[in-house]
Design an enzyme around this catalytic site. Structure first.
Site, PDB file in Angstrom:
ATOM      1  NE  ARG A 189       8.449   8.241   1.641  1.00 24.93           N
ATOM      2  CZ  ARG A 189       7.305   9.242   2.135  1.00 24.93           C
ATOM      3  NH1 ARG A 189       8.065  10.271   1.626  1.00 24.93           N
ATOM      4  NH2 ARG A 189       6.272   8.735   2.698  1.00 24.93           N
ATOM      5  CG  ASP A 197       2.978   6.174   2.532  1.00 25.78           C
ATOM      6  OD1 ASP A 197       2.112   5.555   2.708  1.00 25.78           O
ATOM      7  OD2 ASP A 197       4.206   6.047   3.060  1.00 25.78           O
ATOM      8  CE1 TYR A 222       7.659   0.844  -2.827  1.00 31.03           C
ATOM      9  CE2 TYR A 222       8.670  -1.301  -1.698  1.00 31.03           C
ATOM     10  CZ  TYR A 222       7.378   0.071  -1.880  1.00 31.03           C
ATOM     11  OH  TYR A 222       6.036  -0.098  -1.425  1.00 31.03           O
ATOM     12  NE  ARG A 234      -3.375   0.048   2.595  1.00 33.17           N
ATOM     13  CZ  ARG A 234      -4.552   0.149   3.742  1.00 33.17           C
ATOM     14  NH1 ARG A 234      -3.995  -0.881   4.876  1.00 33.17           N
ATOM     15  NH2 ARG A 234      -4.992   1.046   3.647  1.00 33.17           N
TER      16      ARG A 234
END
Length: 276
Positions: free
Chosen positions: A206, A57, A118, A55
């Protein structure tokens, strides 16, 4: 009751104008747009059980997102030849369903996954990001040392408690196994961090990037990010890197479909689901 067919959807999106993946009242989200398109094509509530691998952001992009839905078998048999093209006509330009594949009922887009990968893009060019890529590349105002970034990254690989890098959720573990974390500088000068793990807790990627950037620009020593792993709560010294530099590029699953259910069972026992 109609028999159901489970479908895997491979999805890409530009996250710039989305408030993340999950449906939220009065907000434009990727899941909300997908459900709306499926309802228009198939009838409200025909596609059920939308489940996503990660999910993302608000502002985060994807080129390799995976989700699944269930359709009545008869509906799928009637529509399978045209569904992908019809979705392409209905969906807005910033989200694409690139493939629709029938999978076993045991396939679970979230729990059957073995890894999520990622990429985070940063430019330290003095002029900033190229205009056509400004929504996917973070412009960094100071020079970055790729060797220092990789030295910092090396200390974060492996199974650790990443509490210092996560937004904690009650009763959810922050134990994760990072199987890949490295930086490269592409020929165009853009720095790309590749981060792969079995799963990620909210804001983890992040936060890791933010800590490593502090090393890359020389503000922190190379062992500082790994040193934070001894903490059991989120570190206030870690800056969360902006969302727009981050893209979900791949989700892995067992090669043998017979392993989907076993993998899902193992994942459920290991941890409660959290946002990536």
């Amino acid at each position: 009751m109609d028999e159901l067919t489970r479908l895997r959807l491979d999805v890409s999106y530009d996250g710039t104008a989305f408030s993340g993946w999950a449906v939220q009242p009065d907000r434009r989200t990727v899941a909300g747009v997908l459900v709306e398109a499926l309802d228009l094509l198939l009838g409200a509530g025909t596609a059920t059980g939308l489940t996503v691998a990660g999910r993302t952001d608000a502002g985060v992009h994807a080129t390799g997102q995976v989700c699944h839905v269930d359709l009545p078998r008869e509906v799928w048999r009637e529509r399978e030849g045209a569904l992908l093209r019809r979705l392409a006509r209905l969906l807005p330009g910033d989200v694409r369903v690139r493939a629709i594949t029938e999978v076993p009922a045991e396939f679970d887009a979230r729990f059957s996954a073995t890894f999520r990968r990622y990429e985070y893009r940063v430019t330290d060019a003095p002029y900033g990001a190229e205009p056509l890529r400004r929504h996917e590349i973070l412009a960094w105002p100071r020079p970055l040392d790729v060797d220092a970034l990789n030295a910092a990254a090396a200390g974060l690989v492996g199974e650790h408690d990443f509490a210092a890098y996560c937004r904690r959720k009650e009763n959810a573990t922050t134990l994760r196994e990072v199987t890949r974390l490295d930086w490269r500088r592409d020929p165009d000068g853009v720095l790309v961090a590749t981060v792969q793990a079995d799963a990620f807790c909210q804001a983890m990627v992040r936060s890791l990037v933010g800590a490593m950037l502090a090393v890359g620009e020389g503000r922190r020593p190379v062992d500082w990010p790994a040193g934070l792993l001894s903490r059991r709560e989120r570190s206030g010294h870690v800056t969360v890197a902006p969302a727009h530099g981050l893209t979900l590029v791949a989700v892995g699953y067992p090669d043998d479909p017979a392993e989907y259910a076993r993998r899902a069972d193992v994942t459920r026992r290991l941890r409660l689901p959290t946002e990536a």
